[in-house]
Each structure stands twice: as C-alpha cells, then as structure tokens.
Motif scaffolding. Structure first.
Motif, PDB file in Angstrom:
ATOM      1  N   MET A   1     -17.744   7.307 -22.391  1.00  0.00           N
ATOM      2  CA  MET A   1     -17.164   7.579 -21.076  1.00  0.00           C
ATOM      3  C   MET A   1     -15.798   6.897 -20.976  1.00  0.00           C
ATOM      4  SD  MET A   1     -19.209   9.431 -19.172  1.00  0.00           S
ATOM      5  CE  MET A   1     -18.746   9.020 -17.485  1.00  0.00           C
ATOM      6  N   GLY A   2     -14.817   7.642 -20.450  1.00  0.00           N
ATOM      7  CA  GLY A   2     -13.511   7.055 -20.254  1.00  0.00           C
ATOM      8  C   GLY A   2     -13.487   6.170 -19.023  1.00  0.00           C
ATOM      9  N   GLU A   3     -12.398   5.438 -18.881  1.00  0.00           N
ATOM     10  CA  GLU A   3     -12.267   4.574 -17.713  1.00  0.00           C
ATOM     11  C   GLU A   3     -12.147   5.417 -16.452  1.00  0.00           C
ATOM     12  OE1 GLU A   3      -9.133   1.830 -18.022  1.00  0.00           O
ATOM     13  OE2 GLU A   3      -9.847   0.898 -19.873  1.00  0.00           O
ATOM     14  N   LYS A   4     -12.736   4.907 -15.382  1.00  0.00           N
ATOM     15  CA  LYS A   4     -12.692   5.619 -14.113  1.00  0.00           C
ATOM     16  C   LYS A   4     -11.279   5.564 -13.547  1.00  0.00           C
ATOM     17  CE  LYS A   4     -14.784   5.828  -9.526  1.00  0.00           C
ATOM     18  NZ  LYS A   4     -15.744   5.196  -8.588  1.00  0.00           N
ATOM     19  N   LEU A   5     -10.753   6.723 -13.173  1.00  0.00           N
ATOM     20  CA  LEU A   5      -9.416   6.803 -12.625  1.00  0.00           C
ATOM     21  C   LEU A   5      -9.423   6.334 -11.174  1.00  0.00           C
ATOM     22  CD1 LEU A   5      -6.448   7.738 -12.992  1.00  0.00           C
ATOM     23  CD2 LEU A   5      -7.157   9.982 -12.139  1.00  0.00           C
ATOM     24  N   GLU A   6      -8.581   5.366 -10.875  1.00  0.00           N
ATOM     25  CA  GLU A   6      -8.496   4.875  -9.494  1.00  0.00           C
ATOM     26  C   GLU A   6      -7.503   5.729  -8.727  1.00  0.00           C
ATOM     27  OE1 GLU A   6      -7.216   0.882  -6.995  1.00  0.00           O
ATOM     28  OE2 GLU A   6      -7.773   0.716  -9.102  1.00  0.00           O
ATOM     29  N   CYS A   7      -7.958   6.342  -7.665  1.00  0.00           N
ATOM     30  CA  CYS A   7      -7.107   7.229  -6.867  1.00  0.00           C
ATOM     31  C   CYS A   7      -6.772   6.556  -5.540  1.00  0.00           C
ATOM     32  CB  CYS A   7      -7.797   8.558  -6.612  1.00  0.00           C
ATOM     33  SG  CYS A   7      -8.215   9.454  -8.127  1.00  0.00           S
ATOM     34  N   MET A   8      -5.637   6.880  -5.017  1.00  0.00           N
ATOM     35  CA  MET A   8      -5.243   6.315  -3.732  1.00  0.00           C
ATOM     36  C   MET A   8      -4.294   7.258  -3.012  1.00  0.00           C
ATOM     37  SD  MET A   8      -1.776   5.330  -3.821  1.00  0.00           S
ATOM     38  CE  MET A   8      -1.599   3.835  -2.859  1.00  0.00           C
ATOM     39  N   PHE A   9      -4.180   7.055  -1.716  1.00  0.00           N
ATOM     40  CA  PHE A   9      -3.224   7.797  -0.894  1.00  0.00           C
ATOM     41  C   PHE A   9      -2.627   6.808   0.093  1.00  0.00           C
ATOM     42  CE2 PHE A   9      -1.930  10.028   2.907  1.00  0.00           C
ATOM     43  CZ  PHE A   9      -1.283  11.151   2.426  1.00  0.00           C
ATOM     44  N   GLU A  10      -1.315   6.725   0.135  1.00  0.00           N
ATOM     45  CA  GLU A  10      -0.643   5.795   1.052  1.00  0.00           C
ATOM     46  C   GLU A  10       0.453   6.527   1.800  1.00  0.00           C
ATOM     47  OE1 GLU A  10       1.960   1.629   1.062  1.00  0.00           O
ATOM     48  OE2 GLU A  10       1.529   2.669  -0.815  1.00  0.00           O
ATOM     49  N   ARG A  11       0.460   6.391   3.100  1.00  0.00           N
ATOM     50  CA  ARG A  11       1.540   6.972   3.915  1.00  0.00           C
ATOM     51  C   ARG A  11       2.739   6.042   3.886  1.00  0.00           C
ATOM     52  NH1 ARG A  11       0.438   9.074   9.843  1.00  0.00           N
ATOM     53  NH2 ARG A  11       2.711   9.009   9.685  1.00  0.00           N
ATOM     54  N   LEU A  12       3.792   6.439   3.199  1.00  0.00           N
ATOM     55  CA  LEU A  12       4.977   5.589   3.091  1.00  0.00           C
ATOM     56  C   LEU A  12       5.764   5.562   4.389  1.00  0.00           C
ATOM     57  CD1 LEU A  12       6.204   6.567  -0.484  1.00  0.00           C
ATOM     58  CD2 LEU A  12       4.735   4.671   0.207  1.00  0.00           C
ATOM     59  N   ASP A  13       5.683   6.638   5.177  1.00  0.00           N
ATOM     60  CA  ASP A  13       6.449   6.673   6.428  1.00  0.00           C
ATOM     61  C   ASP A  13       5.904   5.699   7.453  1.00  0.00           C
ATOM     62  OD1 ASP A  13       4.219   8.684   6.426  1.00  0.00           O
ATOM     63  OD2 ASP A  13       4.720   8.746   8.564  1.00  0.00           O
ATOM     64  N   SER A  14       4.672   5.216   7.274  1.00  0.00           N
ATOM     65  CA  SER A  14       4.056   4.342   8.279  1.00  0.00           C
ATOM     66  C   SER A  14       4.125   2.870   7.908  1.00  0.00           C
ATOM     67  CB  SER A  14       2.587   4.749   8.485  1.00  0.00           C
ATOM     68  OG  SER A  14       1.875   4.683   7.265  1.00  0.00           O
ATOM     69  N   ARG A  15       4.819   2.540   6.813  1.00  0.00           N
ATOM     70  CA  ARG A  15       4.939   1.139   6.427  1.00  0.00           C
ATOM     71  C   ARG A  15       5.708   0.334   7.464  1.00  0.00           C
ATOM     72  NH1 ARG A  15       6.763   1.089   0.054  1.00  0.00           N
ATOM     73  NH2 ARG A  15       4.703   1.352  -0.875  1.00  0.00           N
ATOM     74  N   PHE A  16       5.245  -0.883   7.717  1.00  0.00           N
ATOM     75  CA  PHE A  16       5.982  -1.771   8.617  1.00  0.00           C
ATOM     76  C   PHE A  16       7.175  -2.360   7.860  1.00  0.00           C
ATOM     77  CE2 PHE A  16       6.704  -6.134  10.188  1.00  0.00           C
ATOM     78  CZ  PHE A  16       7.165  -5.808  11.447  1.00  0.00           C
ATOM     79  N   ASP A  17       8.367  -2.256   8.449  1.00  0.00           N
ATOM     80  CA  ASP A  17       9.585  -2.683   7.769  1.00  0.00           C
ATOM     81  C   ASP A  17      10.510  -3.354   8.778  1.00  0.00           C
ATOM     82  OD1 ASP A  17      12.074  -2.894   6.505  1.00  0.00           O
ATOM     83  OD2 ASP A  17      11.729  -1.098   5.305  1.00  0.00           O
ATOM     84  N   VAL A  18      10.706  -4.664   8.620  1.00  0.00           N
ATOM     85  CA  VAL A  18      11.543  -5.415   9.551  1.00  0.00           C
ATOM     86  C   VAL A  18      12.984  -4.906   9.533  1.00  0.00           C
ATOM     87  CG1 VAL A  18      12.517  -7.688  10.047  1.00  0.00           C
ATOM     88  CG2 VAL A  18      10.113  -7.476   9.451  1.00  0.00           C
ATOM     89  N   LEU A  19      13.523  -4.657   8.340  1.00  0.00           N
ATOM     90  CA  LEU A  19      14.899  -4.183   8.246  1.00  0.00           C
ATOM     91  C   LEU A  19      15.061  -2.852   8.956  1.00  0.00           C
ATOM     92  CD1 LEU A  19      17.774  -4.366   7.194  1.00  0.00           C
ATOM     93  CD2 LEU A  19      16.989  -3.351   5.045  1.00  0.00           C
ATOM     94  N   ALA A  20      14.104  -1.948   8.782  1.00  0.00           N
ATOM     95  CA  ALA A  20      14.179  -0.658   9.455  1.00  0.00           C
ATOM     96  C   ALA A  20      14.176  -0.837  10.974  1.00  0.00           C
ATOM     97  CB  ALA A  20      13.017   0.234   9.021  1.00  0.00           C
ATOM     98  N   GLN A  21      13.361  -1.791  11.460  1.00  0.00           N
ATOM     99  CA  GLN A  21      13.334  -2.082  12.894  1.00  0.00           C
ATOM    100  C   GLN A  21      14.705  -2.508  13.395  1.00  0.00           C
ATOM    101  OE1 GLN A  21      10.425  -5.097  13.748  1.00  0.00           O
ATOM    102  NE2 GLN A  21       8.954  -3.604  14.479  1.00  0.00           N
TER     103      GLN A  21
END
Length: 338
Positions: A1-21
């Motif tokens: 058996m191969g290694e289990k693929l770790e999947c993820m989903f991240e919304r980049l538009d919702s990141r908290f960013d002090v500089l953007a603020q």
C-alpha cells in the motif's frame, strides 16, 4: 500500500492579514500610473504630495533622481525602482543639472489613456520610465509609513529573481499593450509593486537601521501583539495581557514595543481602534454601533478619543463621507466619474 495522500482545502481570500487591513484603511482612491519615454536632455519635477506614495520603474536607458533640497543624485539604470513613501518632491532627469519642468503643469489635465509630447525632451539618449502613485489618508495616522525614508532605491541587481522583479516586468508588458482588462491589471500591479518594494527593502535593512512598522510585524515579540490587537480591536487590551502573550514582563514588553513601533502599546491600540472606527463611520454606521465595535461602552468616551486622534468629531467624519458618497453618486449618474 502506498502512503495515504493528505488532502486539504484552504480559502486564501479569508486569511487574516494585518498589512491588508492597514492598506485597506489607508488607501483612499485608485492608483495613478503613467509611462514616460524621453530623449536627453530632459528633467521633470514632481511636486511634494504627502497624500500619495510614488514610484518610478526604469524600463530602458539611464536617468537620475534628486530629492527637493538636495544635491546628491541617485543614479538609476534599467530594471531599477525608486519609491517615495511620503510623496517627497523630486526631480527625475537625464542629468542632475538639466533644467526641469513641472510635470503636473504639463500633464495635469491629461485624460486617462491620452498621450502628449513633453516640451523639454531632446533627441539624445532615450529612457523609458513607468510612474505610479498610491493614495493614503491625509490625517497622518497610517502606521505603514512609520520609519520609512523619503526615498527607497532598489537596484536591478537586488531585484533579480524576486516577486518585485516579476511584477515590474508584468507592469511593463501591460503598459505596452491594450488588451481587455489592462487598466484593472495595472491598478493591481501598482498595489503589488508598493507592497513588494516595502517587503524587499525591509528585508535588506540591518539591525542598526531605523525601525519600521513593516519590520515590526516580523518581530517575534511585537508582531504577535500587533496581530492580536488588529484581530480583535474591541478587546480590553492592557499592557499586562499583551505582555503575557509575548512571555515578557510589562516593563520589558513596553520597552520592546516602544522601540519597534515608536509609541507605547496602548497608544497604538487606541490609534488603531480609531482607524477602524473611521472606516465604519465612513460606511454610514451609527456612532453608538461603531463605539461598541471598537471596545467603548461609553459613546462620549469614544467621541472624545476619536476627536483627539482624528482631529474631528465622529459625527463630522460620518457626514463628510456621506457627502462624498452623494457627490460620487451624482457624478456617476451624470456620466462623469473622477
């Protein structure tokens, strides 16, 4: 058996960013941009504009820049960028001693997309420069500019293989084209250039250089405190609970914060709260609602703090922006938009 693929989903538009603020709070209008192509001899004077940060990107040839009141010219070559964070007056020229004309008087009435010949250009060595500017609040409360010099020069050699170099190349390509969406792309690239230039310049400074707000965000003690304040401006922040986050005593944290930010921790908290409040008031929110959003149970105490920091009462600020919204709506309905 191969290694289990770790999947993820991240919304980049919702990141908290002090500089953007901070940029969102301070950036009032659209970016301005222009392309200049000249033959020597030539010299252009850009008057002091303390509400706009400006930059020049040399795409071909050579030139120099002199700040108003100085005689030391900064030599610029193809691929260089020079930034004026505080909108300092300066001359851009082929040589330091070439007589200059006022650029605003020459092209101030030019409509977007229009071009014209500049009166003092010659037929000598050619140069091509992309110019841009970025508007900031006129009240002097924007922390982003703290500690930055009047002029930032980044040479092509220092830009090699950086995001800033790529953004400059994209800007040059868009400026030479007329494809659909060019105007919007150029506006976004002007934003990118400013941020990338500050990032790169800050990274290249040594420990003995003047402290900047941008650099303080990277401080392992001050940075997390600033992020905490921006993440929840209504929280009852004290020097003690901010120091606890940093793992320092109150006195040690206060000294470190003062050194990095140029003001005491609670002064910064209040000033950022008023910046947030100014944006909410400009959007038409009620004063009582805004006071609660920035941590004031007492509307009178909020109004007093707002006037002390911003120079006018919350109601006046709200009315001023309501009037501006009405004027913009009227212009749009009449077919004229600035």
């Amino acid at each position: 058996m191969g290694e289990k693929l770790e999947c993820m989903f991240e919304r980049l538009d919702s990141r908290f960013d002090v500089l953007a603020q901070v940029l969102e709070a301070a950036h009032l209008g659209r970016a301005l941009s222009a392309r200049i192509e000249l033959g020597a001899p030539w010299a252009l004077h850009f008057a002091d504009t303390n509400r706009r940060a400006g930059f020049h990107v040399v795409t071909a040839g050579r030139c120099c820049v002199l700040l108003d009141g100085t005689t030391d010219a900064v030599e610029l070559g193809a691929g260089d960028i020079v930034v004026f964070p505080h909108g300092a007056g300066h001359v851009l020229a082929d040589q330091p001693d070439t007589p200059s004309i006022e650029i605003h008087e020459a092209v101030g009435n030019l409509a977007p997309g229009q071009r014209m010949s500049l009166p003092n250009a010659g037929s000598g060595a050619p140069a091509s420069v992309l110019c841009g500017s970025y508007s900031f609040a006129p009240d002097g409360t924007n922390p982003l500019l703290r500690g930055l010099p009047q002029l930032l020069h980044l040479s092509a050699e220092k830009l090699r293989n950086t995001p800033l170099e790529a953004a400059m190349q994209w800007l040059a390509a868009e400026a030479n084209g007329a494809a659909p969406g060019t105007a919007l792309i150029i506006d976004r690239l002007v934003d990118l250039l400013f941020i990338y230039a500050l990032r790169l310049w800050t990274a290249q400074q040594d420990a003995s250089s003047p402290q900047t707000w941008f650099g303080a965000l990277q401080d392992p003690v001050v940075g997390p405190a600033v992020h905490a304040v921006h993440g929840d401006p209504a929280y009852a922040w004290t020097v003690e609970n901010l120091a606890q986050r940093a793992g320092l005593s109150r006195a040690a944290f206060a000294r470190r914060f003062q050194q990095a930010m140029g003001e005491p921790p609670l002064s910064y908290v209040t000033r950022w709260r008023m910046t947030v409040a100014a944006g909410l008031l400009a959007d038409g929110h009620a004063i009582a609602h805004v006071a609660d959003r920035v941590g004031y149970e007492n509307e009178f105490a909020f109004a007093k703090a707002f006037k002390r920091i911003r120079g006018l009462a919350p109601g006046q600020h709200r009315q001023r922006h309501a009037k501006q919204r009405t004027e913009r709506t009227t212009q749009a309905e009449s077919g004229f938009v600035e």
